[in-house]
Design a protein around this motif. Sequence first.
Motif, PDB file in Angstrom:
ATOM      1  N   ILE A  83       7.922  10.229  -3.391  1.00 50.25           N
ATOM      2  CA  ILE A  83       8.906   9.178  -3.680  1.00 50.25           C
ATOM      3  C   ILE A  83       9.872   9.001  -2.512  1.00 50.25           C
ATOM      4  O   ILE A  83      10.229   7.874  -2.138  1.00 50.25           O
ATOM      5  CB  ILE A  83       9.666   9.509  -4.977  1.00 50.25           C
ATOM      6  CG1 ILE A  83       8.688   9.538  -6.155  1.00 50.25           C
ATOM      7  CG2 ILE A  83      10.775   8.493  -5.234  1.00 50.25           C
ATOM      8  CD1 ILE A  83       9.283  10.055  -7.445  1.00 50.25           C
ATOM      9  N   GLY A  84      10.300  10.123  -1.904  1.00 47.32           N
ATOM     10  CA  GLY A  84      11.193  10.036  -0.753  1.00 47.32           C
ATOM     11  C   GLY A  84      10.553   9.312   0.419  1.00 47.32           C
ATOM     12  O   GLY A  84      11.213   8.522   1.105  1.00 47.32           O
ATOM     13  N   GLY A  85       9.272   9.556   0.640  1.00 49.41           N
ATOM     14  CA  GLY A  85       8.570   8.858   1.717  1.00 49.41           C
ATOM     15  C   GLY A  85       8.497   7.362   1.479  1.00 49.41           C
ATOM     16  O   GLY A  85       8.672   6.561   2.405  1.00 49.41           O
ATOM     17  N   VAL A  86       8.233   6.982   0.235  1.00 48.21           N
ATOM     18  CA  VAL A  86       8.178   5.553  -0.104  1.00 48.21           C
ATOM     19  C   VAL A  86       9.541   4.898   0.107  1.00 48.21           C
ATOM     20  O   VAL A  86       9.640   3.790   0.661  1.00 48.21           O
ATOM     21  CB  VAL A  86       7.708   5.365  -1.563  1.00 48.21           C
ATOM     22  CG1 VAL A  86       7.845   3.902  -1.984  1.00 48.21           C
ATOM     23  CG2 VAL A  86       6.269   5.834  -1.717  1.00 48.21           C
ATOM     24  N   ILE A  87      10.608   5.583  -0.296  1.00 42.94           N
ATOM     25  CA  ILE A  87      11.958   5.029  -0.117  1.00 42.94           C
ATOM     26  C   ILE A  87      12.283   4.880   1.361  1.00 42.94           C
ATOM     27  O   ILE A  87      12.819   3.850   1.804  1.00 42.94           O
ATOM     28  CB  ILE A  87      12.999   5.931  -0.808  1.00 42.94           C
ATOM     29  CG1 ILE A  87      12.800   5.886  -2.327  1.00 42.94           C
ATOM     30  CG2 ILE A  87      14.415   5.505  -0.442  1.00 42.94           C
ATOM     31  CD1 ILE A  87      13.669   6.875  -3.088  1.00 42.94           C
TER      32      ILE A  87
ATOM     33  N   GLN B   3       0.823  -1.206   0.000  1.00 43.87           N
ATOM     34  CA  GLN B   3       0.000   0.000   0.000  1.00 43.87           C
ATOM     35  C   GLN B   3       0.859   1.259   0.000  1.00 43.87           C
ATOM     36  O   GLN B   3       0.499   2.264  -0.615  1.00 43.87           O
ATOM     37  CB  GLN B   3      -0.934  -0.003   1.220  1.00 43.87           C
ATOM     38  CG  GLN B   3      -2.052  -1.024   1.159  1.00 43.87           C
ATOM     39  CD  GLN B   3      -3.072  -0.684   0.089  1.00 43.87           C
ATOM     40  OE1 GLN B   3      -3.269   0.473  -0.254  1.00 43.87           O
ATOM     41  NE2 GLN B   3      -3.732  -1.695  -0.446  1.00 43.87           N
ATOM     42  N   ILE B   4       1.993   1.220   0.700  1.00 39.54           N
ATOM     43  CA  ILE B   4       2.889   2.379   0.718  1.00 39.54           C
ATOM     44  C   ILE B   4       3.424   2.653  -0.681  1.00 39.54           C
ATOM     45  O   ILE B   4       3.447   3.798  -1.147  1.00 39.54           O
ATOM     46  CB  ILE B   4       4.047   2.152   1.709  1.00 39.54           C
ATOM     47  CG1 ILE B   4       3.514   2.167   3.154  1.00 39.54           C
ATOM     48  CG2 ILE B   4       5.125   3.221   1.543  1.00 39.54           C
ATOM     49  CD1 ILE B   4       4.522   1.720   4.186  1.00 39.54           C
ATOM     50  N   VAL B   5       3.859   1.597  -1.370  1.00 45.77           N
ATOM     51  CA  VAL B   5       4.373   1.777  -2.732  1.00 45.77           C
ATOM     52  C   VAL B   5       3.259   2.255  -3.658  1.00 45.77           C
ATOM     53  O   VAL B   5       3.460   3.143  -4.502  1.00 45.77           O
ATOM     54  CB  VAL B   5       4.988   0.473  -3.260  1.00 45.77           C
ATOM     55  CG1 VAL B   5       5.462   0.646  -4.704  1.00 45.77           C
ATOM     56  CG2 VAL B   5       6.165   0.042  -2.382  1.00 45.77           C
ATOM     57  N   LYS B   6       2.064   1.711  -3.495  1.00 46.31           N
ATOM     58  CA  LYS B   6       0.943   2.103  -4.354  1.00 46.31           C
ATOM     59  C   LYS B   6       0.506   3.539  -4.112  1.00 46.31           C
ATOM     60  O   LYS B   6      -0.134   4.153  -4.965  1.00 46.31           O
ATOM     61  CB  LYS B   6      -0.234   1.149  -4.150  1.00 46.31           C
ATOM     62  CG  LYS B   6      -0.006  -0.236  -4.755  1.00 46.31           C
ATOM     63  CD  LYS B   6      -1.182  -1.154  -4.505  1.00 46.31           C
ATOM     64  CE  LYS B   6      -2.408  -0.673  -5.250  1.00 46.31           C
ATOM     65  NZ  LYS B   6      -3.560  -1.580  -5.050  1.00 46.31           N
ATOM     66  N   SER B   7       0.855   4.089  -2.934  1.00 44.33           N
ATOM     67  CA  SER B   7       0.504   5.483  -2.671  1.00 44.33           C
ATOM     68  C   SER B   7       1.268   6.442  -3.582  1.00 44.33           C
ATOM     69  O   SER B   7       0.916   7.615  -3.699  1.00 44.33           O
ATOM     70  CB  SER B   7       0.783   5.832  -1.201  1.00 44.33           C
ATOM     71  OG  SER B   7       2.177   5.845  -0.939  1.00 44.33           O
TER      72      SER B   7
END
Length: 390
Positions: A218-222, A184-188
């Motif tokens: 993108i930074g949050g996902v990483i 779900q984090i990546v899909k966000s």
Amino acid sequence: MKLSKSLVFLVLSISSTAAFGLPRTPSAVKAAGQFTAPFNTLRDTSPLVQPVDVSTSLSSTLSTSSDSAVSTRGGVGGALKNMDIPLLAYFFFWYVGNYYYNITNKLALKAAGGKTGFPMTIASLQMGVGCLYALFLWVAPDGRPTPKVNMDDIVKMLPVAFCAMGAHCASVFALSAGAVSFGQIVKSAEPAFAAVLSQFVYGKKISKAKWLCLPIVIGGVILASVKELDFAWAALISACVANLFAAFKGNENKKLMDTPGIKDRLGTVGNQFAVTSILAFIMSVPLFVLREGSKWSEFVGLYKTNPIVSFNLIASGIYFYGYNELATMTIKKTSAVTQSVANTAKRVIVIVGVAIVLGESLDPIKLLGCSIGIGGVFLYSIIDSLVAKK
């Protein structure tokens, strides 16, 4: 922690049962690996304040207070009268359906062997369950009127259906390869894919303010991925592929709705989603046959003997169709910004709630990255409005 898990599940279980009408028999609950807990009925014990006529000298004051109270009650009643109750119901059951879809989907995938089991078969059959529901509504007495689409309309709907199929199948594979919260984090990060496609493929200009929000997403996902205990490259790549298909689907769906005559021949938003779902299911069959067709007899045996697989497969199919149709209805009744904000809030609920129920990791770094990424999505949704006001 056990009590909080039980309460979370109980409240959402009652809501989802009312929404989708799934049986909650003891055997089914046990098969789904769910929790139960007693609950207390809450009562409103606040006193009702009544005006009291103490003396004649206070009569004018009481009269003024009474008029004010009536006015206040009338204002509240007017607000409630003007409230869009169906829209609130759409949002509520959309959230509940999405929450329960993620739980039942993950339980079915785990019981069927995870990413090495039958993710493509399960993804295809989930869409098939939804198609059966759509067909039932067309043939049931007083059900939904059938669409009057022609073959040319069907051909024009194929790109949307293909993208819907690709987004769903890639999402299911991502969730089979890693934690639900990680997927779900990546899909966000889907807005990042949508922005690139809109700008460079569909020729729709994206503002500089929106572009500046994407590094935050993108930074949050990483950051959320750094200490992900269930990290897997297969989950990351599949979730990104799902984002790409979802971004294409949004743009193609917009093109379809701008095509003269199709909206009239489809009749309703529900019919639009139903026809798209049926076409997506048909397209998914060759893929699951090609990838997992050699193991079909093994899957059938597993379905017959393992109630966790059978129950959660059917339940996830119903939840998937239900919450997506409700999401489609909210799009029709709200703006794009409202839809994006609602999607952001939905992901927060799913990430935290599902992680608690399924016992997935909620590392502080992961939560920080999740907050930054989803906050970036929220900012992306409203940044143009904020800049325009200034």
